[in-house]
Scaffold this motif. Structure first.
Motif, short mmCIF file in Angstrom:
data_model
loop_
_atom_site.label_atom_id
_atom_site.label_comp_id
_atom_site.label_asym_id
_atom_site.label_seq_id
_atom_site.Cartn_x
_atom_site.Cartn_y
_atom_site.Cartn_z
N GLU A 29 0.82 -1.23 0.00
CA GLU A 29 0.00 0.00 0.00
C GLU A 29 0.85 1.27 0.00
OE1 GLU A 29 -2.39 -3.24 1.09
OE2 GLU A 29 -0.89 -2.46 2.45
N LEU A 30 2.12 1.14 0.36
CA LEU A 30 2.99 2.31 0.48
C LEU A 30 4.04 2.25 -0.63
CD1 LEU A 30 3.46 2.22 4.35
CD2 LEU A 30 1.72 3.46 3.02
N GLU A 31 3.78 2.98 -1.71
CA GLU A 31 4.64 2.91 -2.90
C GLU A 31 6.11 3.14 -2.55
OE1 GLU A 31 5.15 5.10 -7.20
OE2 GLU A 31 3.31 5.39 -6.08
N GLY A 32 6.94 2.20 -2.97
CA GLY A 32 8.38 2.33 -2.79
C GLY A 32 8.87 1.95 -1.40
N CYS A 33 7.99 1.49 -0.54
CA CYS A 33 8.39 1.15 0.82
C CYS A 33 8.85 -0.30 0.86
CB CYS A 33 7.22 1.36 1.78
SG CYS A 33 7.69 1.17 3.51
N LEU A 34 10.18 -0.47 0.93
CA LEU A 34 10.74 -1.81 1.00
C LEU A 34 12.00 -1.82 1.83
CD1 LEU A 34 13.29 -2.21 -1.31
CD2 LEU A 34 11.33 -1.66 -2.71
N ALA A 35 12.39 -3.01 2.25
CA ALA A 35 13.57 -3.18 3.09
C ALA A 35 14.13 -4.57 2.82
CB ALA A 35 13.20 -3.02 4.55
N ASP A 36 15.28 -4.86 3.43
CA ASP A 36 15.84 -6.20 3.27
C ASP A 36 16.54 -6.62 4.55
OD1 ASP A 36 18.13 -4.65 3.23
OD2 ASP A 36 18.92 -5.49 1.39
N GLY A 37 16.97 -7.88 4.56
CA GLY A 37 17.69 -8.42 5.70
C GLY A 37 18.28 -9.76 5.35
N ASP A 38 19.21 -10.20 6.16
CA ASP A 38 19.83 -11.50 5.94
C ASP A 38 18.89 -12.65 6.25
OD1 ASP A 38 22.24 -10.36 5.14
OD2 ASP A 38 23.04 -10.36 7.19
N ALA A 50 10.92 0.87 8.12
CA ALA A 50 10.75 1.61 6.87
C ALA A 50 9.34 2.20 6.76
CB ALA A 50 11.04 0.70 5.67
N ILE A 51 8.33 1.46 7.22
CA ILE A 51 6.96 1.98 7.20
C ILE A 51 6.86 3.23 8.07
CG2 ILE A 51 4.57 1.53 7.90
CD1 ILE A 51 5.08 -1.43 7.06
N GLY A 52 7.46 3.18 9.25
CA GLY A 52 7.45 4.35 10.12
C GLY A 52 8.10 5.55 9.46
N CYS A 53 9.23 5.32 8.82
CA CYS A 53 9.93 6.41 8.11
C CYS A 53 9.10 6.91 6.93
CB CYS A 53 11.30 5.93 7.64
SG CYS A 53 12.46 5.63 8.98
N TRP A 54 8.45 6.01 6.22
CA TRP A 54 7.62 6.38 5.07
C TRP A 54 6.49 7.30 5.53
CZ3 TRP A 54 3.02 6.84 2.76
CH2 TRP A 54 2.94 6.81 1.37
N ILE A 55 5.81 6.89 6.60
CA ILE A 55 4.69 7.69 7.12
C ILE A 55 5.19 9.06 7.60
CG2 ILE A 55 2.99 7.85 8.99
CD1 ILE A 55 2.62 4.78 8.68
N GLU A 56 6.30 9.07 8.32
CA GLU A 56 6.86 10.34 8.82
C GLU A 56 7.20 11.28 7.67
OE1 GLU A 56 10.89 11.71 11.10
OE2 GLU A 56 9.92 9.87 11.80
N ALA A 57 7.81 10.75 6.62
CA ALA A 57 8.16 11.59 5.46
C ALA A 57 6.91 12.10 4.76
CB ALA A 57 9.04 10.79 4.50
N ALA A 58 5.88 11.28 4.66
CA ALA A 58 4.64 11.71 4.02
C ALA A 58 3.99 12.84 4.81
CB ALA A 58 3.68 10.53 3.87
N VAL A 59 3.98 12.71 6.12
CA VAL A 59 3.40 13.76 6.97
C VAL A 59 4.17 15.06 6.79
CG1 VAL A 59 3.07 14.48 9.38
CG2 VAL A 59 2.39 12.18 8.68
N GLU A 60 5.49 14.99 6.84
CA GLU A 60 6.32 16.19 6.69
C GLU A 60 6.13 16.86 5.33
OE1 GLU A 60 10.35 15.07 7.56
OE2 GLU A 60 9.89 14.72 9.67
N ALA A 61 5.89 16.05 4.29
CA ALA A 61 5.72 16.58 2.94
C ALA A 61 4.27 16.96 2.64
CB ALA A 61 6.22 15.57 1.91
N GLY A 62 3.36 16.67 3.57
CA GLY A 62 1.95 16.97 3.34
C GLY A 62 1.28 16.04 2.36
N ARG A 63 1.86 14.87 2.16
CA ARG A 63 1.27 13.89 1.24
C ARG A 63 0.26 13.02 1.98
NH1 ARG A 63 6.85 12.48 -0.04
NH2 ARG A 63 6.31 10.55 0.98
#
Length: 77
Positions: A29-38, A50-63
């Protein structure tokens, strides 16, 4: 009310050895939101961060922040 990171569906899949191996995780649901791990657990932990960061960035940008496709059911006793 703002969605919580754990409200979003996430997928964890193995990465091909040609792509470095390990696991990739993403929140569709969150375009471009991905991560990886071993390991799958590392990839899962990373995607929630990454989801938390995605949401925070969207709020800051008014998206707008997409609603989770299938919000979890909460049962109150």
């Amino acid at each position: 009310m703002m969605p919580q990171v754990s409200d979003y569906r996430v997928y964890v899949e193995p990465l091909a050895a040609s792509l470095g191996g390990g696991f990739v995780s993403y929140a569709p649901e969150l375009e471009g939101c991905l991560a990886d791990g071993d390991t799958p657990d590392q990839a899962l932990t990373a995607i929630y961060d990454a989801i938390g960061c995605w949401i925070e960035a969207a709020v800051e940008a008014g998206r707008p922040i997409p609603a989770p496709a299938n919000p979890p059911r909460r049962i109150y006793a």
